[in-house]
Scaffold this active site. Structure first.
Site, PDB file in Angstrom:
ATOM      1  N   TRP A 165       0.872  -1.181   0.000  1.00  4.58           N
ATOM      2  CA  TRP A 165       0.000   0.000   0.000  1.00  4.58           C
ATOM      3  C   TRP A 165       0.911   1.234   0.000  1.00  4.58           C
ATOM      4  O   TRP A 165       1.802   1.339   0.851  1.00  4.58           O
ATOM      5  CB  TRP A 165      -0.847  -0.047   1.263  1.00  4.58           C
ATOM      6  CG  TRP A 165      -1.829   1.069   1.434  1.00  4.58           C
ATOM      7  CD1 TRP A 165      -2.766   1.494   0.543  1.00  4.58           C
ATOM      8  CD2 TRP A 165      -1.992   1.874   2.616  1.00  4.58           C
ATOM      9  NE1 TRP A 165      -3.503   2.515   1.088  1.00  4.58           N
ATOM     10  CE2 TRP A 165      -3.061   2.770   2.351  1.00  4.58           C
ATOM     11  CE3 TRP A 165      -1.371   1.928   3.855  1.00  4.58           C
ATOM     12  CZ2 TRP A 165      -3.501   3.696   3.281  1.00  4.58           C
ATOM     13  CZ3 TRP A 165      -1.804   2.854   4.789  1.00  4.58           C
ATOM     14  CH2 TRP A 165      -2.854   3.736   4.505  1.00  4.58           C
ATOM     15  N   ASP A 246      -0.096  -4.982   9.680  1.00  2.00           N
ATOM     16  CA  ASP A 246      -1.099  -4.004   9.267  1.00  2.00           C
ATOM     17  C   ASP A 246      -2.377  -4.803   8.974  1.00  2.00           C
ATOM     18  O   ASP A 246      -2.443  -5.534   7.990  1.00  2.00           O
ATOM     19  CB  ASP A 246      -0.606  -3.259   8.024  1.00  2.00           C
ATOM     20  CG  ASP A 246      -1.608  -2.218   7.549  1.00  2.00           C
ATOM     21  OD1 ASP A 246      -2.676  -2.093   8.175  1.00  2.00           O
ATOM     22  OD2 ASP A 246      -1.326  -1.534   6.548  1.00  2.00           O
ATOM     23  N   LYS A 282     -12.880  -0.693   6.604  1.00  2.00           N
ATOM     24  CA  LYS A 282     -13.461  -1.583   5.594  1.00  2.00           C
ATOM     25  C   LYS A 282     -14.485  -2.530   6.218  1.00  2.00           C
ATOM     26  O   LYS A 282     -15.583  -2.683   5.706  1.00  2.00           O
ATOM     27  CB  LYS A 282     -12.365  -2.418   4.931  1.00  2.00           C
ATOM     28  CG  LYS A 282     -11.066  -1.694   4.700  1.00  2.00           C
ATOM     29  CD  LYS A 282     -11.064  -0.831   3.474  1.00  2.00           C
ATOM     30  CE  LYS A 282      -9.788  -0.009   3.437  1.00  2.00           C
ATOM     31  NZ  LYS A 282      -9.538   0.643   2.191  1.00  2.00           N
TER      32      LYS A 282
HETATM   33  C1  LIG Z   1      -2.989  -2.023   3.620  1.00  3.47           C
HETATM   34  C2  LIG Z   1      -3.709  -0.876   4.220  1.00  3.47           C
HETATM   35  N1  LIG Z   1      -3.332  -0.439   5.413  1.00  3.47           N
HETATM   36  C3  LIG Z   1      -3.950   0.568   6.013  1.00  3.47           C
HETATM   37  C4  LIG Z   1      -4.994   1.220   5.418  1.00  3.47           C
HETATM   38  C5  LIG Z   1      -5.580   2.350   6.199  1.00  3.47           C
HETATM   39  O1  LIG Z   1      -6.846   2.704   6.013  1.00  3.47           O
HETATM   40  P1  LIG Z   1      -7.584   3.592   7.097  1.00  3.47           P
HETATM   41  O2  LIG Z   1      -6.653   4.656   7.501  1.00  3.47           O
HETATM   42  O3  LIG Z   1      -8.791   4.079   6.417  1.00  3.47           O
HETATM   43  O4  LIG Z   1      -7.889   2.677   8.223  1.00  3.47           O
HETATM   44  C6  LIG Z   1      -5.425   0.813   4.148  1.00  3.47           C
HETATM   45  C7  LIG Z   1      -6.495   1.509   3.433  1.00  3.47           C
HETATM   46  O5  LIG Z   1      -6.744   1.375   2.286  1.00  3.47           O
HETATM   47  C8  LIG Z   1      -4.765  -0.270   3.549  1.00  3.47           C
HETATM   48  O6  LIG Z   1      -5.130  -0.737   2.355  1.00  3.47           O
END
Ligand SMILES: Cc1ncc(COP(=O)(O)O)c(C=O)c1O
Length: 435
Positions: A165, A246, A282
């Site tokens: 990501w 993560d 999500k």
């Molecule tokens: C791999 C990964 N880590 C972390 C996040 C963090 O998302 P959020 O800050 O909305 O929780 C995302 C969001 O797309 C992600 O794909």
């Protein structure tokens, strides 16, 4: 800078009574020269959120946004889960104030979050060696973790999968934490480069931090098998590496919260200390509420106490107190057995719809282009499919077929409906055959 530009003309404006000569408008050049920040360069558009902006600008009636990883219904509309609406109604009926939360966050939320991650009966919880601090969703949790590493593990390198990501690099880079990539994806097999991954982690300095995607790896949708996870845990133990999970998609990979927590639980059960960033964006659809947490499972309760105090110190300087509303929703849903069951059903529904369009897309691609192996589409899990399309092919997808997607060839299947499968398959086949 826009905020500074108006100040100069205002400061030199004539007194109210003085005759008004038509003011010469300062040229853009003059304004730029007047700003002490005129040397600031334009930041590049975000590779993921920039896609949504381009999608909004497009006037093509058949346009399709497969860029951002956000769930859409079959009608391609954002979804607020019924159980979230229920929890909100219950909260409002009971009434709650808008006071500051403690720096570490809402207690009931933190308990629910740790239970979800490890399972409520996990011995580490009873031994008081799990630290949990509420954070601004997964991103904020990762940022607190990065700041902690920068402060208390100076000189430690963080190893990040290639690809990953895109924001991981921003987060560690902005905290001035040195990072490097380990091999992860094998374009030949469209699967995991396990040999490359383990060789790179083996070659990393002892005691490094290894960033791992808990499940549904983004962007590839390729996860290690249970046996491979065991080998990675063993490797981390032998090398003294600190695993940093993560977990942004718990419940989205398989539709089952426990199955998707397999890897972090395995690492904890094998005696490793672990760091885990969690997100409810999500799985509970709370994207804009910014609900998440950073957890550390440590060897003993004493270290846990001290680490929590330092995490609070970091959070105090970042946002002081985390937001209330989304954390209360998550705590209500996880803490109420009936709502928890309902949530699981809705989550399985979302994961099921994604799995359905995956199957339909694979079939449509196989029908149009039988000479190519499309089995990767259904082998990959989670929200995404990593298609292997080149940036040139992606440009064709966007410019000719109005399919908006990231330039690494990733498509979010959460943004695809059955009705759009044929058009998408036409676009992909045209792009891979002709570009
Ligand atoms: C791999 C990964 N880590 C972390 C996040 C963090 O998302 P959020 O800050 O909305 O929780 C995302 C969001 O797309 C992600 O794909």
């Amino acid at each position: 800078m826009r905020a500074l530009a108006p100040a100069a003309p205002r400061a030199s404006a004539p007194a109210a009574a003085a005759p008004r000569a038509p003011a010469a408008r300062p040229s853009v050049r003059t304004l730029a020269a007047a700003s002490r920040l005129s040397g600031v360069e334009m930041a590049p558009p975000d590779p993921i959120l920039g896609v949504s902006e381009a999608f909004k600008r497009s006037s093509d009636p058949n346009k399709l946004n497969l860029g951002v990883g956000a769930y859409r219904t079959e009608e391609l509309q954002p979804l607020v889960l019924d159980v979230v609406k229920k929890a909100e109604a219950k909260m409002l009926a009971a009434g709650y104030n808008k006071e500051y939360l403690p720096i570490e966050g809402l207690d009931s939320f933190r308990k629910a979050t740790v239970d979800l991650l490890l399972g409520a009966d996990h011995p580490a919880i009873k031994q008081d060696r799990v630290v949990c601090i509420q954070a601004l969703s997964g991103t904020g949790a990762l940022r607190v973790g990065a700041a902690f590493i920068g402060k208390f593990m100076p000189g430690t390198k963080v190893f990040i999968s290639n690809p990953t990501w895109g924001n991981h690099m921003n987060i560690f880079g902005d905290e001035r934490v040195e990072w490097a990539k380990y091999r992860y994806f094998d374009p030949e097999t469209v699967g995991l480069d396990f040999a490359g991954m383990t060789a790179d982690l083996e070659a990393a300095p002892d005691g490094s931090v290894v960033l791992l995607h808990g499940c549904a790896h983004n962007p590839t949708g390729v996860d290690p098998t249970p046996e491979q996870w065991k080998a990675i845990a063993e490797l981390c133990k032998r090398k003294g590496h600190l695993p940093f999970f993560d977990v942004a998609y718990q419940g989205f990979a398989t539709g089952d919260l426990d199955k998707d927590a397999f890897a972090p639980r395995l690492f904890v059960d094998s005696g490793l200390e672990v760091v885990v960033a969690q997100s409810y964006s999500k799985n509970l659809g709370l994207y804009g509420e910014r609900v998440g947490a950073l957890n550390l499972v440590l060897a003993d309760a004493e270290s846990a106490k001290r680490v929590l105090s330092q995490l609070k110190r970091i959070a105090r300087a970042l946002w002081s107190n985390p937001p209330t509303h989304g954390a209360r929703i998550a705590a209500e849903v996880v803490g109420d057995p009936a709502m928890f069951e309902e949530w699981k059903g809705e989550m399985a529904g979302m994961a099921g719809r994604i799995a359905k369009v995956r199957g339909e897309l694979r079939a449509a691609l196989e029908a149009r282009c039988p000479e190519k192996d499309w089995s990767f589409v259904t082998k990959q899990i989670g929200m995404f499919s990593y298609t292997g399309m080149s940036p040139k092919q992606v440009d064709n997808m966007t410019n000719k077929h109005a399919v908006f997607m990231t330039r690494d060839g990733r498509i979010s299947l959460a943004g695809l409906s059955s009705a759009k499968v044929a058009a998408l398959a036409d676009g992909i086949v045209d792009s891979v055959r002709n570009h």
